[in-house]
Design a protein around this motif. Sequence first.
Motif, short mmCIF file in Angstrom:
data_model
loop_
_atom_site.label_atom_id
_atom_site.label_comp_id
_atom_site.label_asym_id
_atom_site.label_seq_id
_atom_site.Cartn_x
_atom_site.Cartn_y
_atom_site.Cartn_z
N UNK A 15 0.88 -1.16 0.00
CA UNK A 15 -0.02 0.01 -0.02
C UNK A 15 0.79 1.34 -0.06
N UNK A 16 0.81 1.96 -1.04
CA UNK A 16 1.53 3.17 -1.23
C UNK A 16 1.00 4.40 -0.72
N UNK A 17 -0.15 4.52 -0.59
CA UNK A 17 -0.87 5.65 -0.22
C UNK A 17 -2.44 5.11 0.49
N UNK A 18 -2.64 5.47 1.78
CA UNK A 18 -3.39 4.93 2.72
C UNK A 18 -4.52 5.98 3.27
N UNK A 19 -5.67 6.19 2.56
CA UNK A 19 -6.49 6.94 2.81
C UNK A 19 -6.22 8.56 2.86
N UNK A 32 3.77 18.73 -0.74
CA UNK A 32 3.89 17.50 -0.14
C UNK A 32 5.29 17.29 0.54
N UNK A 33 5.38 17.02 1.84
CA UNK A 33 6.41 16.93 2.65
C UNK A 33 6.66 15.28 3.15
N UNK A 40 3.99 10.40 -1.60
CA UNK A 40 4.07 11.77 -2.40
C UNK A 40 3.85 11.79 -3.79
N UNK A 41 4.72 11.23 -4.42
CA UNK A 41 4.86 11.01 -5.97
C UNK A 41 3.58 10.31 -6.48
N UNK A 45 0.60 11.71 -8.89
CA UNK A 45 0.29 11.02 -10.24
C UNK A 45 -1.02 10.75 -10.08
N UNK A 46 -1.78 10.58 -9.25
CA UNK A 46 -3.28 10.09 -9.02
C UNK A 46 -4.05 11.32 -9.42
N UNK A 47 -3.44 12.48 -8.65
CA UNK A 47 -4.24 13.84 -9.06
C UNK A 47 -4.08 14.25 -10.15
#
Length: 138
Positions: A15-19, A32-33, A40-41, A45-47
Amino acid sequence: MIKAVDLVKDFGQRRAVDGVSFEVQQGTVLGFLGPNGAGKTTTIRMVAGFLPPTQGNIHVKGINVASDPVAAQKSIGYMPETTPLYEDMSVAGFLRFLAEVRGFSGKERDSRVDRAIERCFLGPVRSQTIDTLSKGYR
């Protein structure tokens, strides 16, 4: 202008991004820090519509990025850390290419390229190739 709700991105078992959720109003600068591997990346990329979320949704100016990424992309700009292709193009040439892909030509294309170069402080490297510039970061 940008609204992300409960974004999740899985790559297999990882899971790279979680909620992740956030909202950005027009004219706001957002950064994004976080440490390497924090997502972050992947989130960006999703946005930008280049990577579909596993779960959640993203709207840009009310447009659902998952269902109409091209329409959403017309309202945002995305400058990746590195370009996956076209390393032999100059910075200005690459920006001209991107403008043409988005349907701009002639004076309008040139004006948009000049504006991007000015806004991103790329004047000193305008004519350098992407490959030449990226060697300093490898």
